[in-house]
Design a protein around this motif. Structure first.
Motif, PDB file in Angstrom:
ATOM      1  N   GLU A 421       0.833  -1.205   0.000  1.00 49.05           N
ATOM      2  CA  GLU A 421       0.000   0.000   0.000  1.00 49.05           C
ATOM      3  C   GLU A 421       0.868   1.255   0.000  1.00 49.05           C
ATOM      4  N   THR A 422       0.473   2.188  -0.829  1.00 51.61           N
ATOM      5  CA  THR A 422       1.120   3.490  -1.045  1.00 51.61           C
ATOM      6  C   THR A 422       2.407   3.384  -1.860  1.00 51.61           C
ATOM      7  N   GLU A 423       2.898   2.159  -2.128  1.00 56.30           N
ATOM      8  CA  GLU A 423       4.153   2.009  -2.870  1.00 56.30           C
ATOM      9  C   GLU A 423       3.958   1.396  -4.251  1.00 56.30           C
ATOM     10  N   GLY A 424       2.780   0.845  -4.520  1.00 55.72           N
ATOM     11  CA  GLY A 424       2.520   0.301  -5.841  1.00 55.72           C
ATOM     12  C   GLY A 424       2.472  -1.214  -5.886  1.00 55.72           C
ATOM     13  N   SER A 425       2.309  -1.730  -7.097  1.00 56.50           N
ATOM     14  CA  SER A 425       2.151  -3.168  -7.302  1.00 56.50           C
ATOM     15  C   SER A 425       2.991  -3.628  -8.483  1.00 56.50           C
ATOM     16  N   THR A 426       3.361  -4.905  -8.432  1.00 59.02           N
ATOM     17  CA  THR A 426       4.060  -5.550  -9.544  1.00 59.02           C
ATOM     18  C   THR A 426       3.355  -6.858  -9.884  1.00 59.02           C
ATOM     19  N   PHE A 427       2.894  -6.964 -11.111  1.00 64.82           N
ATOM     20  CA  PHE A 427       2.311  -8.211 -11.600  1.00 64.82           C
ATOM     21  C   PHE A 427       3.335  -8.870 -12.513  1.00 64.82           C
ATOM     22  N   THR A 428       3.606 -10.141 -12.240  1.00 57.14           N
ATOM     23  CA  THR A 428       4.610 -10.881 -13.005  1.00 57.14           C
ATOM     24  C   THR A 428       3.979 -12.129 -13.606  1.00 57.14           C
ATOM     25  N   VAL A 429       4.247 -12.373 -14.869  1.00 52.69           N
ATOM     26  CA  VAL A 429       3.786 -13.575 -15.550  1.00 52.69           C
ATOM     27  C   VAL A 429       5.011 -14.377 -15.974  1.00 52.69           C
ATOM     28  N   CYS A 430       5.106 -15.600 -15.488  1.00 55.34           N
ATOM     29  CA  CYS A 430       6.189 -16.509 -15.873  1.00 55.34           C
ATOM     30  C   CYS A 430       5.631 -17.557 -16.835  1.00 55.34           C
ATOM     31  N   LEU A 431       6.367 -17.805 -17.913  1.00 59.48           N
ATOM     32  CA  LEU A 431       5.924 -18.755 -18.930  1.00 59.48           C
ATOM     33  C   LEU A 431       7.054 -19.726 -19.256  1.00 59.48           C
ATOM     34  N   PRO A 432       6.721 -20.956 -19.629  1.00 60.90           N
ATOM     35  CA  PRO A 432       7.773 -21.922 -19.963  1.00 60.90           C
ATOM     36  C   PRO A 432       8.488 -21.547 -21.256  1.00 60.90           C
ATOM     37  N   LEU A 433       9.783 -21.780 -21.259  1.00 64.28           N
ATOM     38  CA  LEU A 433      10.596 -21.522 -22.446  1.00 64.28           C
ATOM     39  C   LEU A 433      10.262 -22.544 -23.529  1.00 64.28           C
ATOM     40  N   ASP A 434      10.152 -22.091 -24.769  1.00 66.34           N
ATOM     41  CA  ASP A 434       9.910 -22.983 -25.903  1.00 66.34           C
ATOM     42  C   ASP A 434      11.246 -23.572 -26.332  1.00 66.34           C
ATOM     43  N   GLU A 435      11.529 -24.779 -25.869  1.00 62.36           N
ATOM     44  CA  GLU A 435      12.827 -25.410 -26.141  1.00 62.36           C
ATOM     45  C   GLU A 435      13.024 -25.719 -27.620  1.00 62.36           C
ATOM     46  N   SER A 436      11.917 -25.875 -28.360  1.00 61.41           N
ATOM     47  CA  SER A 436      12.038 -26.226 -29.780  1.00 61.41           C
ATOM     48  C   SER A 436      12.334 -25.013 -30.653  1.00 61.41           C
ATOM     49  N   TYR A 437      12.304 -23.823 -30.033  1.00 63.06           N
ATOM     50  CA  TYR A 437      12.543 -22.592 -30.788  1.00 63.06           C
ATOM     51  C   TYR A 437      14.033 -22.457 -31.088  1.00 63.06           C
ATOM     52  N   THR A 438      14.337 -22.126 -32.315  1.00 62.68           N
ATOM     53  CA  THR A 438      15.737 -21.858 -32.683  1.00 62.68           C
ATOM     54  C   THR A 438      15.802 -20.490 -33.353  1.00 62.68           C
ATOM     55  N   ALA A 439      16.976 -20.045 -33.605  1.00 62.26           N
ATOM     56  CA  ALA A 439      17.143 -18.730 -34.228  1.00 62.26           C
ATOM     57  C   ALA A 439      16.496 -18.682 -35.604  1.00 62.26           C
ATOM     58  N   ASN A 440      16.347 -19.870 -36.238  1.00 59.91           N
ATOM     59  CA  ASN A 440      15.761 -19.898 -37.569  1.00 59.91           C
ATOM     60  C   ASN A 440      14.250 -20.134 -37.553  1.00 59.91           C
ATOM     61  N   THR A 441      13.710 -20.345 -36.346  1.00 55.60           N
ATOM     62  CA  THR A 441      12.277 -20.580 -36.243  1.00 55.60           C
ATOM     63  C   THR A 441      11.518 -19.317 -36.601  1.00 55.60           C
ATOM     64  N   LYS A 442      10.565 -19.434 -37.468  1.00 52.40           N
ATOM     65  CA  LYS A 442       9.776 -18.278 -37.883  1.00 52.40           C
ATOM     66  C   LYS A 442       8.324 -18.501 -37.479  1.00 52.40           C
ATOM     67  N   GLU A 443       7.685 -17.399 -37.177  1.00 54.81           N
ATOM     68  CA  GLU A 443       6.272 -17.490 -36.889  1.00 54.81           C
ATOM     69  C   GLU A 443       5.548 -17.920 -38.154  1.00 54.81           C
ATOM     70  N   GLN A 444       4.463 -18.651 -37.917  1.00 53.25           N
ATOM     71  CA  GLN A 444       3.760 -19.276 -39.027  1.00 53.25           C
ATOM     72  C   GLN A 444       3.367 -18.247 -40.096  1.00 53.25           C
ATOM     73  N   ALA A 445       3.678 -18.541 -41.314  1.00 48.52           N
ATOM     74  CA  ALA A 445       3.306 -17.664 -42.422  1.00 48.52           C
ATOM     75  C   ALA A 445       2.779 -18.540 -43.557  1.00 48.52           C
ATOM     76  N   HIS A 446       1.917 -17.970 -44.342  1.00 46.18           N
ATOM     77  CA  HIS A 446       1.336 -18.703 -45.460  1.00 46.18           C
ATOM     78  C   HIS A 446       1.890 -18.130 -46.768  1.00 46.18           C
TER      79      HIS A 446
END
Length: 582
Positions: A421-446
């Protein structure tokens, strides 16, 4: 009456004894009276005890037991009870009265019930209540009363008039705190409202998807027809707006029905940057944004639009918190990066590190902090509950954080809050790392796929969707035959059956639905490749060979990709089926 009968009978027996012994009239008056009383006592003692005093004692004992049972029941009930005399003076209260009101028996007895008055009911209200109570002998309703602590609460109460002896009446009131019931009823009402809204959203989403399909298709055709940089820039902006609208409709469809969202490999850092850029457009300039976002990719597997919506929701909440804090320069700090177990334990001092599975492996996170007024400790455990809100009525539904929390859980993550109270709030979301992701992985495109002159039967009841889709497919070197409903589709099929390569059909249409028309076509041409489309959220893809499903709106390149894939797969299946077995 029984007492008189027994004593009279005893007197008669004594007179008979006197007469038999011949002593009647021989004794002095004093001795006669003493003897008479003695004999009467001796003769009547047993019958009086047996037939008079014993029943009276038993009845008295039963009355005592009944009274004790009534007192026990009076004190053990969970409803508060009080009794007043005809002067409205409290003469008795039970233990539940003390638990609800905070007033002990010593505090209440001898006082008037108005010690509980909250001041919310008018004089006219009480006049009506007493008028009904005196006329009918009972009254039932709801009141706002005040506890001894000063807290106002809502109670359901029933008052009954009891007619006593000597024309003195008593009033007994039975009441209970219905605050929780009010909250439950409000939640149920909100749930019914949301259910009705969900039905409305489902229908609107269907129509909106058709409009978007037409818009996106026209933009695609316009981009192909005009290559001027200024025009291309504007068309790109329209297309981006269309994609955002598509994502929004997808969110609405998830809200209105249990529809799963498409998930793909994506970079959390890009999502946070994009959401921050969007939020900056609507945030007041007085709010400072501080960004600490990792330069390296933060790979996750999930739905980009849903994660972005969570971030925007959290930024909006941070904005509201900042605006309520006076005397400070509003600041929202947004972070995104990777974190490991030792960081959770030491650097971040996460309070959930012993129960969070993400702390035992490398994960990614984003957090949004504000320097607002903070969250009171007594409500911090409730903030993720559906319909819970501290905002004024009409300012929020209480669903933002609860839906965000559920969405994070569906992504295998965890949402945490740290507030002072009076100092603020911090909301944090932690998500699992995508181990299959590589530098060459591209978001899906058609990638647009050119046809080889195959003939397509395109069936859709929306003129704009049908026309723009047909034009786009012709641009991909397909021959296209169109129909506006299932009945027309069957007529077109009869004319083009032999050289028809694939059918693209909406599902829900007037006159005849697409799935019914396709079933009739396949009865004459088994294995006919079909792509079903729909803007409805509750349409399930058919589980059949040589069948695919695309949810509207879709882009022409996306549709061309599905056509190429389906035709290739169905050709392979047909060729394998035609090969002779050994």
């Amino acid at each position: 009456m029984l007492f008189t009968l027994i004593t009279g009978l005893c007197e008669a027996i004594i007179m008979l004894v006197y007469s038999a012994l011949g002593i009647e009239g021989t004794l002095s008056a004093g001795y006669a009276a003493l003897l008479d009383a003695t004999l009467l006592a001796l003769l009547s003692f047993y019958p009086l005890c047996r037939f008079v005093f014993a029943p009276l004692f038993l009845e008295h004992k039963q009355l005592q037991n009944t009274e004790q049972i009534m007192i026990s029941a009076f004190n053990s009930t969970q409803e508060g009870m009080l009794i007043t005399d005809s002067n409205s003076t409290i003469i008795y209260v039970n233990s539940a009265f003390t638990e609800i009101s905070g007033y002990s028996a010593a505090d209440a007895i001898g006082k008037k019930p108005n010690i509980l008055s909250s001041g919310r009911q008018s004089r006219a209200f009480y006049q009506q209540m007493w008028g009904e109570l005196l006329e009918k002998g009972h009254w039932k309703g709801k009141l706002w009363n005040r506890r001894k602590t000063g807290e106002i609460y809502h109670e359901g109460i029933q008052i009954t008039r009891i007619y006593g002896h000597f024309d003195e009446d008593y009033f007994i009131a039975v009441f209970s705190d219905i605050s929780e019931q009010d909250e439950l009823e409000a939640s149920l009402a909100e749930a019914r409202k949301m259910e009705a809204l969900a039905t409305l959203v489902g229908g609107v989403a269907h129509n909106f998807n058709n409009y978007l399909a037409g818009i996106m298709g026209r933009v695609f055709l316009a981009k192909k027809a005009d290559s001027l940089p200024k025009v291309a820039k504007q068309l790109e902006a329209i297309e981006q707006a269309g994609r955002s609208a598509t994502a929004l409709v997808s969110e609405l469809m998830v809200f209105s029905r249990d529809v799963s969202l498409d998930e793909s490999h994506c970079d959390l850092a890009k999502i946070v940057k994009r959401a921050t850029k969007t939020a900056r457009l609507v945030l007041p300039e007085t709010i400072k944004l501080k960004l600490d976002i990792a330069d390296t990719p933060l790979p996750i597997f999930g739905n980009k639009s849903q994660i972005e919506q969570i971030i925007l929701n959290m930024i909006n909440n941070a904005h509201d918190a900042c605006m309520q804090q006076e005397g400070v320069s509003p600041l929202i700090h947004i972070e995104a990066g990777r974190r490991q177990w030792n960081q959770c334990k030491d650097k971040f001092a996460c309070t959930k590190r012993n129960e969070c599975p993400l702390c035992y492996e490398t994960g990614v996170f984003f957090s949004i902090s504000d320097n607002g007024q903070g969250i009171p400790e007594d409500i911090i455990a409730k903030i993720f509950e559906p319909f819970f809100t501290t905002k004024e009525p009409g300012q929020g539904t209480g669903l933002g954080l609860s839906t965000a929390y559920q969405a994070v859980n569906r992504h295998g993550g965890m949402m945490l809050v740290d507030s002072s109270e009076t100092e603020g709030s911090t909301f944090t979301v932690c998500l699992p790392l995508d181990e299959s992701y590589t530098a060459n992985t591209k978001e899906q495109a058609h990638i647009p796929m050119q046809g080889k002159g195959e003939k397509i039967l395109l069936v859709d009841d929306e003129d704009a969707v049908r026309e723009v889709t047909a034009e786009a497919l012709r641009g991909y070197n397909y021959r296209v035959v169109t129909a506006a409903n299932g009945a027309q589709a069957l007529e077109a099929f009869a004319s083009h059956r032999d050289d028809l390569a694939i059918v693209i059909s909406d599902v829900v249409m007037p006159k005849m639905n697409g799935d019914i028309a396709v079933a009739k076509m396949r009865s004459e041409k088994p294995g006919l490749p079909v792509i079903f489309t729909s803007g409805y959220s509750d349409i399930s893809p058919p589980d059949e060979d040589c069948t695919q499903f695309i949810r509207k709106p879709f882009s022409p390149p996306e549709l061309s990709t599905h056509i190429h894939q389906l035709l290739s797969r169905c050709r392979t299946t047909t060729d394998q089926a035609m090969q002779p077995s050994n």
